[in-house]
Design an enzyme around this catalytic site. Sequence first.
Site, PDB file in Angstrom:
ATOM      1  N   ASP A  24      20.729  29.123 -14.089  1.00  0.00           N
ATOM      2  CA  ASP A  24      20.977  28.317 -15.304  1.00  0.00           C
ATOM      3  C   ASP A  24      19.650  27.895 -15.895  1.00  0.00           C
ATOM      4  O   ASP A  24      19.151  26.838 -15.593  1.00  0.00           O
ATOM      5  CB  ASP A  24      21.846  27.108 -14.925  1.00  0.00           C
ATOM      6  CG  ASP A  24      22.316  26.350 -16.145  1.00  0.00           C
ATOM      7  OD1 ASP A  24      22.214  26.891 -17.256  1.00  0.00           O
ATOM      8  OD2 ASP A  24      22.778  25.215 -15.993  1.00  0.00           O
ATOM      9  N   GLU A  50      19.279  23.236 -24.321  1.00  0.00           N
ATOM     10  CA  GLU A  50      20.742  23.308 -24.174  1.00  0.00           C
ATOM     11  C   GLU A  50      21.239  22.174 -23.283  1.00  0.00           C
ATOM     12  O   GLU A  50      22.312  21.628 -23.508  1.00  0.00           O
ATOM     13  CB  GLU A  50      21.135  24.659 -23.555  1.00  0.00           C
ATOM     14  CG  GLU A  50      22.647  24.920 -23.541  1.00  0.00           C
ATOM     15  CD  GLU A  50      23.368  24.359 -22.321  1.00  0.00           C
ATOM     16  OE1 GLU A  50      24.603  24.189 -22.396  1.00  0.00           O
ATOM     17  OE2 GLU A  50      22.729  24.061 -21.308  1.00  0.00           O
ATOM     18  N   GLU A  51      20.436  21.826 -22.280  1.00  0.00           N
ATOM     19  CA  GLU A  51      20.934  20.917 -21.241  1.00  0.00           C
ATOM     20  C   GLU A  51      20.980  19.456 -21.668  1.00  0.00           C
ATOM     21  O   GLU A  51      21.753  18.679 -21.118  1.00  0.00           O
ATOM     22  CB  GLU A  51      20.068  21.041 -19.966  1.00  0.00           C
ATOM     23  CG  GLU A  51      20.087  22.425 -19.322  1.00  0.00           C
ATOM     24  CD  GLU A  51      21.408  22.757 -18.648  1.00  0.00           C
ATOM     25  OE1 GLU A  51      22.350  21.960 -18.731  1.00  0.00           O
ATOM     26  OE2 GLU A  51      21.485  23.841 -18.036  1.00  0.00           O
ATOM     27  N   ASP A  54      25.222  32.444 -20.280  1.00  0.00           N
ATOM     28  CA  ASP A  54      24.916  31.154 -19.642  1.00  0.00           C
ATOM     29  C   ASP A  54      25.924  30.896 -18.530  1.00  0.00           C
ATOM     30  O   ASP A  54      26.435  29.789 -18.395  1.00  0.00           O
ATOM     31  CB  ASP A  54      24.936  30.032 -20.696  1.00  0.00           C
ATOM     32  CG  ASP A  54      24.440  28.716 -20.124  1.00  0.00           C
ATOM     33  OD1 ASP A  54      23.807  28.735 -19.044  1.00  0.00           O
ATOM     34  OD2 ASP A  54      24.693  27.671 -20.743  1.00  0.00           O
ATOM     35  N   HIS A  99      22.752  23.125 -11.351  1.00  0.00           N
ATOM     36  CA  HIS A  99      22.106  21.811 -11.562  1.00  0.00           C
ATOM     37  C   HIS A  99      21.657  21.152 -10.261  1.00  0.00           C
ATOM     38  O   HIS A  99      21.611  19.927 -10.168  1.00  0.00           O
ATOM     39  CB  HIS A  99      23.035  20.854 -12.330  1.00  0.00           C
ATOM     40  CG  HIS A  99      23.336  21.302 -13.727  1.00  0.00           C
ATOM     41  ND1 HIS A  99      24.042  20.521 -14.631  1.00  0.00           N
ATOM     42  CD2 HIS A  99      23.026  22.435 -14.402  1.00  0.00           C
ATOM     43  CE1 HIS A  99      24.158  21.160 -15.781  1.00  0.00           C
ATOM     44  NE2 HIS A  99      23.555  22.330 -15.671  1.00  0.00           N
TER      45      HIS A  99
HETATM   46 ZN   LIG Z   1      23.151  26.621 -18.846  1.00  0.00          ZN
END
Ligand SMILES: [Zn+2]
Length: 481
Positions: free
Chosen positions: A325, A359-360, A387, A459
């Site tokens: 990611d 994006e995050e 993604d 994450h």
């Molecule tokens: Zn992502």
Amino acid sequence: MHKTFRGRYLLLNSLCVFAFVAYTGAQNPQHPQPQSNRYAAPSPAAQTEQQNFPPQLLDELAAIKSAALEDDYAYRQVAHLTENIGPRPSGSLQAKAASEYVAAELRHLGLEVRLEEVKVPHWVRGAEAAELVEYAGQVPGTTQKIVLTALGGSTSTPIEGISADVIVVNNFDELKALGRERVAGKIVLFNELFDKQKAAAGMAFMAYGEAVRYRGTGPKAAADLGAAAALVRSVDNADYRLPHTGWSFPAGIPAGAVTAEDAELIAHLAAQGKVRMHLTLTPQKVPDETGFNVIADVKGSEHPEQVVVVSGHLDSWDLGTGAIDDAAGVAIAMETAELLQRLHLHPKRTLRIVAWMDEETGGSGSQTYARDYSAEFSNHVAAIESDAGAAHPLGFDAKMSPKAAEALRPALDVLHSIGANLLRESNYPPGADIAAMSEKGIPALGIMQDGRTYFNYHHTAADTLDKIAPASCAKTPPRWP
Ligand SMILES: [Zn+2]
């Protein structure tokens, strides 16, 4: 340093799919040659199919697929982004370096590249620690360590931390029922379970969508009732006591994610009586920074004004190195251009590689693009984003008309040999960064991948290069006893 990879058939498993559909979208010949057909009366649908996918195009698509399966370019890009550059949170030096690196690589391939400025938030993780200091059956003189991490946007406790009673809720209704009187001054733990059965059955992203709303808006809901801090159970498919960070709507209170195991522990103890926690989270929101979307074009030979966007996001969370990611997505997009250049294929429409920033933590990169390019959206033919990791590709999630989806069928047939031929029609945009384009009616595609282990690492500190198995593109060969 790339010698390490030489000689091994390293590929980023989805790139073949990606390059493939990008090229299909960028083609659509305007003057199809009449095809000889040994069947007397081809149906109108078959005729259209033949016009859109003449033999030469099908040959080119097969060539892209073969080349992708033998190429290690994408893997080398992910390796550089994750191991040499490292974590790339928005506003960080690494994020900036990553934009410059990708731009330089794409220039080297001969693309027209621009770095477009994006104002990005900058949030920096601090100390993070927690322990239970009072609970039923506590052995005098001891505490229980709680493993957690701050959520993006969390405010800071004082350096010495705070101590407060913990209340556990399973959902928003339970929080509401408690009311301000019982929530104010407390640490609220949202103990929403991630549905592992759904993930095991191939619906990991659905399970994520259900659980993640507590991470997204739980802290704000707790803050609205006067909570001192909010914790969520990590949105987590594994059992390794890893905390999973992620974006959370700014709530003005410290907010963190405890591991699934620690959420269980706290819930069990809370069922037996009072639980008190000492919590220290000291992240800081520092001034906004300038970040960059990388936008790189392979100009179309016949319709340069018509654009197919192929993209991934370059920023990552800070705990791991952002391999699945989403360095993988960026590398897949880069490889798309590399394959076409290497095979000397010239798409008729412009192929636009985009490495999105931020994006995050809010999506300012894609929002900036939507603002700056909205006048050209009528000429955007398709938008693609990767993604969803780097595991075996199964096909695509697509938000487009059934007619457009049907038109892609011959392309999907070419992907049958690697098992990536599904097209699942979606009611929502299949990628956060292409959502604005999708909502304007631009056909949007996301790669559908095997997501069964994606949320084991997503994450966390364990989102690292080793999670990418380069050779998982092909179908599993039959096993013989
Ligand atoms: Zn992502």
